[in-house]
Design a protein around this motif. Sequence first.
Motif, PDB file in Angstrom:
ATOM      1  N   VAL A 147      -2.715   9.227   5.058  1.00 57.23           N
ATOM      2  CA  VAL A 147      -2.001   8.540   3.974  1.00 57.23           C
ATOM      3  C   VAL A 147      -1.075   7.516   4.622  1.00 57.23           C
ATOM      4  O   VAL A 147      -0.625   7.711   5.756  1.00 57.23           O
ATOM      5  CB  VAL A 147      -1.192   9.513   3.080  1.00 57.23           C
ATOM      6  CG1 VAL A 147      -2.081  10.605   2.502  1.00 57.23           C
ATOM      7  CG2 VAL A 147      -0.025  10.130   3.831  1.00 57.23           C
ATOM      8  N   LEU A 148      -0.814   6.421   3.915  1.00 62.13           N
ATOM      9  CA  LEU A 148       0.106   5.395   4.404  1.00 62.13           C
ATOM     10  C   LEU A 148       1.377   5.456   3.576  1.00 62.13           C
ATOM     11  O   LEU A 148       1.321   5.484   2.342  1.00 62.13           O
ATOM     12  CB  LEU A 148      -0.535   4.008   4.283  1.00 62.13           C
ATOM     13  CG  LEU A 148       0.316   2.807   4.711  1.00 62.13           C
ATOM     14  CD1 LEU A 148       0.681   2.879   6.181  1.00 62.13           C
ATOM     15  CD2 LEU A 148      -0.418   1.493   4.413  1.00 62.13           C
ATOM     16  N   PHE A 149       2.534   5.485   4.253  1.00 59.70           N
ATOM     17  CA  PHE A 149       3.816   5.588   3.551  1.00 59.70           C
ATOM     18  C   PHE A 149       4.732   4.489   4.055  1.00 59.70           C
ATOM     19  O   PHE A 149       5.120   4.473   5.225  1.00 59.70           O
ATOM     20  CB  PHE A 149       4.455   6.964   3.801  1.00 59.70           C
ATOM     21  CG  PHE A 149       5.366   7.420   2.696  1.00 59.70           C
ATOM     22  CD1 PHE A 149       4.953   8.370   1.784  1.00 59.70           C
ATOM     23  CD2 PHE A 149       6.644   6.883   2.548  1.00 59.70           C
ATOM     24  CE1 PHE A 149       5.778   8.803   0.754  1.00 59.70           C
ATOM     25  CE2 PHE A 149       7.472   7.296   1.533  1.00 59.70           C
ATOM     26  CZ  PHE A 149       7.041   8.257   0.620  1.00 59.70           C
ATOM     27  N   HIS A 150       5.067   3.535   3.167  1.00 58.59           N
ATOM     28  CA  HIS A 150       5.970   2.451   3.554  1.00 58.59           C
ATOM     29  C   HIS A 150       7.429   2.924   3.536  1.00 58.59           C
ATOM     30  O   HIS A 150       7.771   3.872   2.833  1.00 58.59           O
ATOM     31  CB  HIS A 150       5.811   1.263   2.607  1.00 58.59           C
ATOM     32  CG  HIS A 150       4.512   0.548   2.767  1.00 58.59           C
ATOM     33  ND1 HIS A 150       4.085   0.032   3.969  1.00 58.59           N
ATOM     34  CD2 HIS A 150       3.526   0.257   1.872  1.00 58.59           C
ATOM     35  CE1 HIS A 150       2.904  -0.552   3.813  1.00 58.59           C
ATOM     36  NE2 HIS A 150       2.540  -0.415   2.554  1.00 58.59           N
ATOM     37  N   ALA A 151       8.278   2.212   4.285  1.00 58.72           N
ATOM     38  CA  ALA A 151       9.707   2.556   4.396  1.00 58.72           C
ATOM     39  C   ALA A 151       9.861   4.023   4.811  1.00 58.72           C
ATOM     40  O   ALA A 151      10.618   4.782   4.230  1.00 58.72           O
ATOM     41  CB  ALA A 151      10.457   2.273   3.088  1.00 58.72           C
ATOM     42  N   VAL A 216      -1.924   4.983  -0.563  1.00 54.45           N
ATOM     43  CA  VAL A 216      -0.750   4.286  -0.031  1.00 54.45           C
ATOM     44  C   VAL A 216       0.415   4.557  -0.977  1.00 54.45           C
ATOM     45  O   VAL A 216       0.308   4.332  -2.186  1.00 54.45           O
ATOM     46  CB  VAL A 216      -0.975   2.759   0.057  1.00 54.45           C
ATOM     47  CG1 VAL A 216       0.286   2.061   0.577  1.00 54.45           C
ATOM     48  CG2 VAL A 216      -2.167   2.423   0.947  1.00 54.45           C
ATOM     49  N   TYR A 217       1.525   5.044  -0.435  1.00 55.35           N
ATOM     50  CA  TYR A 217       2.756   5.253  -1.200  1.00 55.35           C
ATOM     51  C   TYR A 217       3.702   4.107  -0.848  1.00 55.35           C
ATOM     52  O   TYR A 217       4.160   4.008   0.293  1.00 55.35           O
ATOM     53  CB  TYR A 217       3.376   6.612  -0.868  1.00 55.35           C
ATOM     54  CG  TYR A 217       2.482   7.781  -1.239  1.00 55.35           C
ATOM     55  CD1 TYR A 217       2.204   8.068  -2.579  1.00 55.35           C
ATOM     56  CD2 TYR A 217       1.910   8.603  -0.271  1.00 55.35           C
ATOM     57  CE1 TYR A 217       1.391   9.136  -2.939  1.00 55.35           C
ATOM     58  CE2 TYR A 217       1.098   9.674  -0.616  1.00 55.35           C
ATOM     59  CZ  TYR A 217       0.841   9.931  -1.953  1.00 55.35           C
ATOM     60  OH  TYR A 217       0.028  10.993  -2.309  1.00 55.35           O
ATOM     61  N   ASP A 218       3.977   3.253  -1.827  1.00 60.95           N
ATOM     62  CA  ASP A 218       4.643   1.975  -1.544  1.00 60.95           C
ATOM     63  C   ASP A 218       5.887   1.791  -2.414  1.00 60.95           C
ATOM     64  O   ASP A 218       5.788   1.617  -3.623  1.00 60.95           O
ATOM     65  CB  ASP A 218       3.640   0.839  -1.806  1.00 60.95           C
ATOM     66  CG  ASP A 218       4.149  -0.518  -1.361  1.00 60.95           C
ATOM     67  OD1 ASP A 218       5.362  -0.660  -1.117  1.00 60.95           O
ATOM     68  OD2 ASP A 218       3.329  -1.444  -1.257  1.00 60.95           O
ATOM     69  N   SER A 219       7.062   1.830  -1.774  1.00 58.61           N
ATOM     70  CA  SER A 219       8.305   1.565  -2.495  1.00 58.61           C
ATOM     71  C   SER A 219       8.851   0.176  -2.166  1.00 58.61           C
ATOM     72  O   SER A 219       9.938  -0.182  -2.607  1.00 58.61           O
ATOM     73  CB  SER A 219       9.357   2.617  -2.136  1.00 58.61           C
ATOM     74  OG  SER A 219       9.653   2.544  -0.748  1.00 58.61           O
ATOM     75  N   PHE A 241       5.951   2.922  -6.163  1.00 51.94           N
ATOM     76  CA  PHE A 241       7.022   3.680  -6.817  1.00 51.94           C
ATOM     77  C   PHE A 241       8.393   3.042  -6.619  1.00 51.94           C
ATOM     78  O   PHE A 241       9.416   3.664  -6.892  1.00 51.94           O
ATOM     79  CB  PHE A 241       7.003   5.146  -6.352  1.00 51.94           C
ATOM     80  CG  PHE A 241       7.365   5.388  -4.912  1.00 51.94           C
ATOM     81  CD1 PHE A 241       8.637   5.810  -4.562  1.00 51.94           C
ATOM     82  CD2 PHE A 241       6.434   5.190  -3.898  1.00 51.94           C
ATOM     83  CE1 PHE A 241       8.979   6.042  -3.235  1.00 51.94           C
ATOM     84  CE2 PHE A 241       6.769   5.419  -2.568  1.00 51.94           C
ATOM     85  CZ  PHE A 241       8.047   5.849  -2.246  1.00 51.94           C
ATOM     86  N   GLY A 242       8.423   1.796  -6.176  1.00 50.64           N
ATOM     87  CA  GLY A 242       9.690   1.098  -6.026  1.00 50.64           C
ATOM     88  C   GLY A 242       9.468  -0.376  -5.764  1.00 50.64           C
ATOM     89  O   GLY A 242       8.323  -0.815  -5.583  1.00 50.64           O
ATOM     90  N   ASN A 243      10.569  -1.133  -5.758  1.00 50.10           N
ATOM     91  CA  ASN A 243      10.477  -2.598  -5.579  1.00 50.10           C
ATOM     92  C   ASN A 243      11.509  -3.088  -4.569  1.00 50.10           C
ATOM     93  O   ASN A 243      12.267  -3.993  -4.849  1.00 50.10           O
ATOM     94  CB  ASN A 243      10.785  -3.350  -6.878  1.00 50.10           C
ATOM     95  CG  ASN A 243      10.326  -2.641  -8.121  1.00 50.10           C
ATOM     96  OD1 ASN A 243       9.156  -2.640  -8.431  1.00 50.10           O
ATOM     97  ND2 ASN A 243      11.249  -2.009  -8.845  1.00 50.10           N
ATOM     98  N   GLY A 244      11.545  -2.480  -3.387  1.00 47.63           N
ATOM     99  CA  GLY A 244      12.554  -2.848  -2.403  1.00 47.63           C
ATOM    100  C   GLY A 244      12.604  -4.334  -2.094  1.00 47.63           C
ATOM    101  O   GLY A 244      13.667  -4.888  -1.832  1.00 47.63           O
ATOM    102  N   SER A 245      11.441  -4.996  -2.123  1.00 46.56           N
ATOM    103  CA  SER A 245      11.386  -6.437  -1.813  1.00 46.56           C
ATOM    104  C   SER A 245      11.197  -7.278  -3.070  1.00 46.56           C
ATOM    105  O   SER A 245      10.983  -8.479  -2.990  1.00 46.56           O
ATOM    106  CB  SER A 245      10.230  -6.717  -0.852  1.00 46.56           C
ATOM    107  OG  SER A 245       8.989  -6.427  -1.482  1.00 46.56           O
TER     108      SER A 245
END
Length: 328
Positions: A147-151, A216-219, A241-245
């Motif tokens: 799995v790919l996990f950003h941040a 991919v879990y992308d915040s 699940f988020g919008n950090g950028s």
Amino acid sequence: MLSKAVRIDRHGGPEELKVVEVEVGEPGPGEIRIRHKAVGLNFIDTYQRTGLYPFQMPLQLGMEASGIVEAVGEGVTHLKAGDRAAYASQPPGAYCELRVMPAKCVCKLPDDISFETGAAMMLKGLTAQYLLKKTLPAEGLQPGDFVLFHAAAGGVGLIACQWAKALGLQLIGTAGSDAKCKLALAHGAAHAINYSTENFAARVKEITGGKGVKVVYDSVGKDTFEGSVDSLRPFGLLAIFGNGSGPVPPINLGLLASKGSLYVTRPTLFTHIATRESTQAMADDLFAVVRSGAVKIPIDQRYALADVQQAHRDLEARKTTGCTILTL
């Protein structure tokens, strides 16, 4: 009763955060009054402050905290005065000493979990829980899957790194610096990619032998969207699940077809904790994995309530790792 609280009168920058005194009354039906011991800080708080998630003004910020229940309203049976408790909950309002709030998302905090840990882990830990246990690709997740996990060095990320390892998953974490990558690896990530110096989608393909990941879990949102899609294998799931950028722009659904029958979802924690029963079941799962030692809650920053402006500046400047709390 008077309570110190952090409030904004209009959307804007950290300078809008003001410490004020508010009157706190008795809990009504289905409500409790709780005196906080510690308060969690989350990226969603900055979205509410800036107006990305708009609210009526004035707004008291904060989505998670821990403390001691002082009084319960009519119909509340799962809590009583004197109970140690913790929550992640709508409506906002946790940045304070004392508040009245809906009881349904408040859970009893086990005696062997500290107030600081309770405040730091509820929103981020329950988020990791619904992602890894409920937001699953069509083919499911099995031990050994990538799995790919950003941040991955953030609050949710470091919990997810540990929990994924406990589930037997190979988590590939991304972060914006080599130091943060090392942190993700130290917390159980199988691989870490510095996305400020490397093309993460190309590295994901390398790591997975050209196949890509199941999910991919992308915040992060806008900046990672394209690479996230390119990191997926056929039938893969992108969970934003988020919008950090910043928020992801509108997408052409044909892209999902051309990349291999992909799925995209935009989950929120608050849909998952909409009922007392689901909140408790998810919290029980979180408490169990923390008490087992498989997941430790890293509190890397502490700020006094009066220093909340600086806390928000550091969060937005990506200066924080792990969990951040406001101390009372």
